[in-house]
Enzyme design. Sequence first.
Site, PDB file in Angstrom:
ATOM      1  N   ASP A 138       0.900  -1.237  -0.021  1.00 20.55           N
ATOM      2  CA  ASP A 138       0.021   0.193   0.028  1.00 20.55           C
ATOM      3  C   ASP A 138       1.083   1.218   0.011  1.00 20.55           C
ATOM      4  O   ASP A 138       0.576   2.202  -0.642  1.00 20.55           O
ATOM      5  CB  ASP A 138      -0.824  -0.072   1.098  1.00 20.55           C
ATOM      6  CG  ASP A 138      -2.121  -1.062   1.043  1.00 20.55           C
ATOM      7  OD1 ASP A 138      -2.194  -1.543   0.037  1.00 20.55           O
ATOM      8  OD2 ASP A 138      -3.156  -0.647   1.664  1.00 20.55           O
ATOM      9  N   LYS A 153       1.628   2.887  -7.026  1.00 18.00           N
ATOM     10  CA  LYS A 153       0.681   1.604  -7.130  1.00 18.00           C
ATOM     11  C   LYS A 153      -0.532   2.071  -7.814  1.00 18.00           C
ATOM     12  O   LYS A 153      -1.230   3.174  -7.352  1.00 18.00           O
ATOM     13  CB  LYS A 153       0.289   1.272  -5.637  1.00 18.00           C
ATOM     14  CG  LYS A 153      -0.475  -0.124  -5.597  1.00 18.00           C
ATOM     15  CD  LYS A 153      -0.668  -0.717  -4.205  1.00 18.00           C
ATOM     16  CE  LYS A 153      -1.312  -1.964  -4.118  1.00 18.00           C
ATOM     17  NZ  LYS A 153      -1.571  -2.430  -2.769  1.00 18.00           N
TER      18      LYS A 153
END
Lengths: 649, 438
Positions: B179, B257
Amino acid sequence: MNGHEAFRGRNLPALAVESVNHHIKVGIEIHQQLDTPKKLFCGCPTVLREEDPHFSILRRLKPTYSELGDLDRAALFESERRRTFCYQGYNDTVCLVELDEEPPHDLNRDAVSISLTVAALLNMTPVDEIHVMRKIVIDGSNTTGFQRTAKIAFDGWLMDGEERITMQSLCLEEDAARKISDTPEMMTYRLDRLGIPLVEIATGPDIHSGEQAERVALQLGRILKATGRMKRGLGTIRQDLNISIEGGTRIEVKGVQELGLISTVVEYEVTRQRNLLLLREELKRRGVTAPRPKVVDVTDVFSSSNGKVIKKALESGGRVQAVLLPGYGGLLKTELQPGRRFGMELSDHAKVFGGVGGIFHTDELPAYGITEEDLRGLRKKVSATENDAVVFVAAEAAVGSVALNAVVMRASEALKGVPGEVRAFNPDGTTHFMRPMPGSARMYPETDVPSIVVGADLLDKIRRDLPELLEKRTERYIKEYGLSKDLAALIVDSPYAITFERLVKSDGLAPSFVAATFEYTLKMLKREGIDVESLEEGQIRDVLIRVHKGEVAKEAVAEIFRWLASNRGRSIEEATRALSLGAVDTAALKAAVAELVGRNMERIRRDGERALSPLMGDLMKTFRGKVGGKVLHELLKEEIRRRLEGAPR
Amino acid sequence: MVSGYKGKVLELIKKHGLEVGDRVLAKNERISFSGILMPRSELDDDQHLILKLDDGYNIGLSIEGLVVQKLPSEESKISPPPFEAKSNPSLPKVSIISTGGTIASKVDYRTGAVSPALSARDLYQSVPELGDLADIRTEILLSVLSENIVPENWGSMARSVSNHIKDGAKGVVITHGTDTMGYTAAALSFALSNLPVPVILVGSQRSSDRPSSDAYLNLKGAVFAAARAPFAEVGVLMHGGSSDSSLVVHRGTRVRKLHTSRRDAFASVNALPLARVQDGKIETYGGYRRRGGGELELKANFEEDVVLIKSFPGVPPDIFDPVIHRGFRGIVLEGTGLGHLPESLFPSIRRAIQSGLTVVMASQCLYGRVNMNVYSTGRELLNMGVIPAGDMLPETALVKLMWVLGQTDEPEKIRELFLKNIAGELSERSDFIDVERG
Ligand SMILES: [Zn+2]
């Protein structure tokens, strides 16, 4: 090769072939796909596709430690093969969930309801709360390396005559990917089937013969069908059989798709287990002990051999290696199932574990270009006597060695009797080794999917809406709709039962005509290879209504369906036009009738009513399939009446 | 231990002195089961207990009318095969520093949840091939899910890397939750000045308790890259596609990401990746800092009082008030397009700068660079003193501002340092490249 006959006379009693025996225990595990619009854990449709896939990806799988710290044996076995898996998919019907690129969505509630309905029909008790598990399967058939499965219900029963057969458990699980091809390096799967919901129903080991197994499977199948929510057709239902005899071991036979094979598979497996027990007795009698896994390189013996396989292997840098099975001489010819000898069991293990094409053994030689002289050299090299068997393979050294170790392992197991294993069936009902029996510690909780409480409200609703069983429905169709027994049974068993009833009720169509259209006309077209499934219910209904009104001739129905099936998305009007059905305009038709009647007035005056039938015949020749018979008949009668009533010419 | 149970069901369990893992007989008027008492998710109700049946399935049983009884439980005789750590001093020394996350997590059968539990040693044990790639040291530095990482952790990671390098590591691997791995990668890029060896952050999108986990390939690739890569930079190594075949090392300051769940979720934005790792080969893409030369200089201070604020239609101007009043030191704005904000915010921005905050402008487009000269609103912001972040990712700009403010207090130095390329986060040229993503 007829060595077996000679051998049998010398050492073993006759083959045991007997089907009914109360020491036989059989359990059935049925896997049936549900006909839901969506998959079990994602929104993809449940369709299988044959056109070229849109994409493919490559993956590998690795076994993991289970919660008990036991690296599952079957899992390890697959990973030993270290294969690459290729997965094929379609952009519009396979999503990231099947690709293991997105967590599963919530459990499909529709599938849960269907499972609970089946459970109720089988008198089972549902669990109070459903928990989805991960069952480790690392043969690549699931991109995740596990199959998601949940126990829905347990402990029910159904009756086979006077006998009560336990329904041990009902699980709802996702179907696996479809195997497309398989080479030692790469296994290719298609993801369209992965995630289609299926119910797995396991009976207790209460079945005592192949025939009984077949009856129970049939009954289970019919109960499933009664829900109207099961997929149909090849591959949508699979049966696994658990078979054991007294003194034998539980063997799982995977994926029997035809009901008619079940009794044969059971019979042959019982035979195989008996023969393995006899083989054990013979080994004992001979005082044989477990062979040692000592692999000997015998390449020099075969360096100038003419055996094709050996030559080829040596040319590509392979070796010929052998193991000695002391005291096994002649026993590799023992027939365990019709046409399947003990040597083939050894060979199957070599193939599965070692990935070799096959083995040679002294009980089947000389043959395949291998001479007596080769064999003498071989026996000398491994110090084998006439009482011993020698097994050898020609392959890359490392591969051959793994294969021969597997052979020795299987040969040793013969001293114990029947090794527990998973077998796959051959088209003739015999079976072959597939893999070792999976261990029990291969279930993990699927932490990505929340549990579902099976509430009283849901269960009440399921019980209220229980479907009518097929037998009941057949009786009702006979009574209510006046169908013949045969036709009623056919329509009830077909995918059209519900549609049939709807049409008869809503449109007042003649039941036997509707039933016959489905059971005879559509089936005939299906046999012709026409894609009947592509016809929409609305289209079928429309055609039948038009026939009912006399707008379309009964005889034209098949032709219209044929056209509609190969011209998807087109209307019935287009069909009739294209087939020049109903294209005859009324004026032309009337003129033709008038002309015919005019030409035959003499006959009509003479024969009266009786003249009608030959005239109809003439009309039909011209208008068959274009105008309904009823309409022609009316027109003809009217024209005749008009003439006879003395309308002036 | 009766984890996850609460309320009525907890009472029942306590009354009978049961613990998770006990063998239990449970019956009511319909059923009778023996099985192992399993833990329950905290989010589930207090009306059911979970049994693992002998066939491996878990089922939930309603406690209504349920009678439970503890059974003697048989000890499990099965234990994992003994583990022998391979050590091969002839291979390059690589350190694996574990910080938690999915690559370092497994199903906890006590709690039924995925949690960071696998130590660096566990990882090495479950991927023994690592021993063929490098001579490995391991350290468990942190055990947190990456959403819980704070800037202070970047400092400890940087110090740990520095120690391992001083001890002779020829490369360092950091296992990290995915994350916030991009943020950490950027932070380490700035903190590890004059880096002599590769530092590879690695994670996985499928947890390592699953047979299909990408952890194995990623970890092997990371150790391989740490041991052999020619570059001495901070990189993020993840899958380059959905297949288990090619891996990509992204430059720590350029990586983001871009997908919630895919294996190839990470992409280099506005730059080529550092390298591709495939079939045992490392193929680099272009310019990079070479291995070797120089002494590592640790600059691991980060100013935590910096915020990232995204502009959007209707963004209320007073959201800046608490930021200004509470004494934050910097604001990174994620403007629209080339770096714009609604004019309604201008007074707030002016006030922030006058109050001594450093205000930086990045673009929410992610791809491309800000250019605040094209429209007058942009020019007005520049005049106020907003610093353009060039082609930096907003997250990189945030981390960089935290780092810059951790290095100096002088406004002119701040501006100068922020506008200077430190670790490949900023470039003068925008290359015409095929964007590698999805
Ligand atoms: Zn899907």
